[in-house]
Design a protein around this motif. Structure first.
Motif, mmCIF file in Angstrom:
data_model
loop_
_atom_site.group_PDB
_atom_site.id
_atom_site.type_symbol
_atom_site.label_atom_id
_atom_site.label_comp_id
_atom_site.label_asym_id
_atom_site.label_seq_id
_atom_site.Cartn_x
_atom_site.Cartn_y
_atom_site.Cartn_z
ATOM 1 N N ALA A 17 2.422 -1.511 -4.425
ATOM 2 C CA ALA A 17 2.855 -0.415 -5.282
ATOM 3 C C ALA A 17 4.296 -0.016 -4.965
ATOM 4 O O ALA A 17 5.082 0.289 -5.866
ATOM 5 C CB ALA A 17 1.920 0.778 -5.116
ATOM 6 N N ARG A 18 4.631 -0.015 -3.683
ATOM 7 C CA ARG A 18 6.009 0.285 -3.291
ATOM 8 C C ARG A 18 6.964 -0.756 -3.869
ATOM 9 O O ARG A 18 8.046 -0.419 -4.375
ATOM 10 C CB ARG A 18 6.138 0.334 -1.775
ATOM 11 N N SER A 19 6.591 -2.010 -3.793
ATOM 12 C CA SER A 19 7.433 -3.076 -4.334
ATOM 13 C C SER A 19 7.645 -2.897 -5.831
ATOM 14 O O SER A 19 8.753 -3.117 -6.350
ATOM 15 C CB SER A 19 6.795 -4.438 -4.051
ATOM 16 N N ASP A 20 6.594 -2.485 -6.538
ATOM 17 C CA ASP A 20 6.709 -2.281 -7.981
ATOM 18 C C ASP A 20 7.700 -1.161 -8.303
ATOM 19 O O ASP A 20 8.531 -1.284 -9.213
ATOM 20 C CB ASP A 20 5.345 -1.948 -8.578
ATOM 21 N N GLY A 41 16.287 5.181 -2.535
ATOM 22 C CA GLY A 41 16.448 3.920 -3.231
ATOM 23 C C GLY A 41 16.443 2.687 -2.355
ATOM 24 O O GLY A 41 16.721 1.593 -2.839
ATOM 25 N N GLU A 42 16.099 2.832 -1.089
ATOM 26 C CA GLU A 42 16.059 1.691 -0.175
ATOM 27 C C GLU A 42 14.712 1.645 0.538
ATOM 28 O O GLU A 42 14.180 2.690 0.932
ATOM 29 C CB GLU A 42 17.171 1.780 0.869
ATOM 30 N N ILE A 43 14.167 0.455 0.715
ATOM 31 C CA ILE A 43 12.927 0.296 1.468
ATOM 32 C C ILE A 43 13.245 0.426 2.955
ATOM 33 O O ILE A 43 14.088 -0.304 3.476
ATOM 34 C CB ILE A 43 12.268 -1.058 1.174
ATOM 35 N N PRO A 44 12.588 1.353 3.658
ATOM 36 C CA PRO A 44 12.910 1.553 5.071
ATOM 37 C C PRO A 44 12.340 0.442 5.950
ATOM 38 O O PRO A 44 11.391 -0.248 5.569
ATOM 39 C CB PRO A 44 12.258 2.902 5.388
ATOM 40 N N ALA A 59 3.774 1.556 4.062
ATOM 41 C CA ALA A 59 4.260 1.458 2.683
ATOM 42 C C ALA A 59 5.160 2.634 2.324
ATOM 43 O O ALA A 59 5.092 3.174 1.219
ATOM 44 C CB ALA A 59 3.076 1.373 1.726
ATOM 45 N N TYR A 60 5.998 3.055 3.257
ATOM 46 C CA TYR A 60 6.858 4.218 3.024
ATOM 47 C C TYR A 60 7.980 3.894 2.038
ATOM 48 O O TYR A 60 8.534 2.788 2.038
ATOM 49 C CB TYR A 60 7.461 4.697 4.347
ATOM 50 N N TYR A 61 8.314 4.899 1.219
ATOM 51 C CA TYR A 61 9.465 4.824 0.325
ATOM 52 C C TYR A 61 10.059 6.229 0.260
ATOM 53 O O TYR A 61 9.325 7.210 0.074
ATOM 54 C CB TYR A 61 9.060 4.358 -1.070
ATOM 55 N N PRO A 62 11.359 6.367 0.406
ATOM 56 C CA PRO A 62 11.951 7.708 0.515
ATOM 57 C C PRO A 62 12.024 8.423 -0.828
ATOM 58 O O PRO A 62 12.058 7.766 -1.887
ATOM 59 C CB PRO A 62 13.355 7.410 1.039
ATOM 60 N N PRO A 63 12.079 9.758 -0.829
ATOM 61 C CA PRO A 63 12.364 10.472 -2.071
ATOM 62 C C PRO A 63 13.666 9.948 -2.673
ATOM 63 O O PRO A 63 14.690 9.873 -1.993
ATOM 64 C CB PRO A 63 12.497 11.932 -1.613
ATOM 65 N N THR A 64 13.615 9.557 -3.924
ATOM 66 C CA THR A 64 14.731 8.888 -4.580
ATOM 67 C C THR A 64 15.101 9.632 -5.864
ATOM 68 O O THR A 64 14.218 10.073 -6.604
ATOM 69 C CB THR A 64 14.351 7.426 -4.887
#
Length: 458
Positions: A312-315, A334-337, A342-347
């Motif tokens: 889901a993160r990749s999508d 906007g960057e995968i940490p 499966a963390y993704y930052p507020p973008t």
């Protein structure tokens, strides 16, 4: 053929559990049990049903900590929000229990001297529920509680990554002394589950899913002349006009976009701001989003945990990248940490146009797309320029004008000076590719009922 579902902790990437799939014989036993339970439950009194749902509410409250921890481990929801989800489920069960006599009361239309007419809402049978992972308990009970209150049975096909939550709900119904099998869990190969719609004992399907899955199930249900109810997500607009209370609007927009890591059907996915306040809104929004605490979902202070799945993160990241390639600008994230999970930052993205993936598709992750509108008319035009129509929010000091504008927004619900929410007292559902039918309130209770007319002429 899939033989088991593997639950992965999205915060660590570690395996939690394996859940074997049902074979054809086992699936038949679950369906037979539901059909038998329905034969008893359909004639049960409103009082008996209400008492059962009061017991369910008590059971959910008694198991709150265990259920909340399970939600967090299976799909990464911060523990505080997971506990709130359990609380909301208990309130749902209690509200229906307390209001069921009125909700299921017969109606007596006036037919004058032509006799007496009575309309009763009678159950249809066993309903298949195909449910998502983002609210492992709430999404299920939002569908199941009204359906079962109406006298029907319910078979749950839950998302693979939250099978533990599915089984825990089954235990809650058993602990609340519902008829054995009335609420069943059917984790099985997709073909076997879809095949249930051909069985005479299944009367319809309630689906919360993506457009492709919903369309496929609706087509199969239609082939067998079975009713379907579809909630297929949205790209909900959050409109902020120039006269809005900016402090309240910014705070609500941040919450509406980033709650549950952005994995909410009625989240504010397209934030449309009137031009005179665009710059100050964006500055405040980015500042607030930067301050959101992201981290371990088991820490009560965490507001954003991991996304539910690495896939889901990749999508979501792919949607961001494709939108940037089309001209969008990233102001935050906007960057995968690096690291596990499966963390993704507020973008936050600006310079967004309606044709970009971040707007044209449903964005199920912590990404805000902020768009400028020339005026209120343009804001409504941008809001309606979408294939989806689930819900919307509109912020303005002019409440009378808001009512006129809201009537022109193509959405199942419009919230004025508030964020979109689901509540048992009011219906939820969409138009366009967001689906059809309604859940919750008396609308949801009657979706899978026979509105039977009995007209006695004298």
């Amino acid at each position: 053929m899939r033989t088991e579902a593997i639950s992965i902790n999205p915060a660590t990437g570690e395996e939690i559990a394996r859940h074997p799939a049902l074979d054809g014989a086992s699936l038949e036993r679950v369906l037979a049990a539901a059909s038998t339970a329905f034969a008893d439950w359909r004639t049960s009194s409103v009082g008996r049903r209400a008492e059962a749902f009061l017991r369910l509410a008590d059971t959910l409250e008694a198991r709150r900590e265990t259920l909340a921890r399970l939600i967090t481990l299976e799909m990464g929801k911060p523990i505080t929000a997971a506990g709130a989800e359990v609380d909301k489920c208990a309130r749902l069960a209690r509200w229906y229990a307390e209001n069921l006599p009125d909700l299921l009361a017969d109606e007596t239309p006036d037919v004058g001297g032509d006799g007496t007419a009575v309309i009763s809402y009678l159950p249809l049978g066993v309903v298949l529920g195909v449910m998502p992972w983002n609210f492992p308990l709430w999404q299920v009970l939002r569908a199941a509680v009204p359906i079962i209150c109406a006298g029907n049975g319910f078979l749950l096909k839950h998302a693979e990554n939250v099978q533990g939550s599915a089984l825990a709900l089954g235990e809650c119904f058993r602990a609340a002394a519902f008829p054995e099998g009335l609420f069943g869990v059917v984790h099985a190969d997709r073909a076997l589950v879809t095949g249930l719609l051909a069985d005479r004992r299944i009367v319809g399907v309630s689906v919360t899913a993506g457009v492709a899955a919903g369309a496929s199930l609706a087509a199969e249900a239609g082939r067998h002349i079975k009713k379907s109810l579809l909630e297929l997500g949205g790209s909900d607009p959050f409109i902020v006009l120039a006269d809005a209370d900016l402090d309240l609007a910014v705070a609500a927009a941040v919450e509406a976009r980033f709650q549950n890591c952005g994995q909410v059907c009625i989240a504010a996915k397209r934030i449309i701001v009137e031009a005179p306040i665009m710059d100050v809104f964006v500055t405040r929004f980015v500042e607030a989003a930067r301050g959101i605490l992201t981290g371990d979902p088991l820490d009560p202070a965490t507001r954003i945990g991991p996304m539910a799945r690495v896939r889901a993160r990749s999508d979501v990241h792919d949607q961001v990248c494709r939108s940037v390639a089309m001209g969008a600008r990233v102001l935050l994230g906007g960057e995968i940490p690096d690291g596990p999970g499966a963390y993704y930052p507020p973008t936050v993205l600006i310079d967004v146009t309606p044709d970009m993936p971040i707007c044209a598709e449903e964005t199920f992750g912590p990404v805000a797309a902020i768009m400028a509108a020339k005026d209120a008319e343009d804001a409504v035009h941008i809001a309606n320029n979408s294939d989806f129509g689930l819900s919307a929010a509109l912020w303005t000091a002019d409440v009378e004008a808001a009512d006129r504008l809201a009537r022109r927004i193509e959405a199942g619900a419009v919230f004025v000076n508030g964020m979109s929410v689901s509540d048992p007292r009011v219906p939820i559902g969409g138009v366009k590719r967001s689906g059809y039918g309604r859940e919750l309130s008396h609308f949801g209770l009657r979706e899978f009922c026979n509105a039977q007319l009995r007209w006695v002429r004298r």
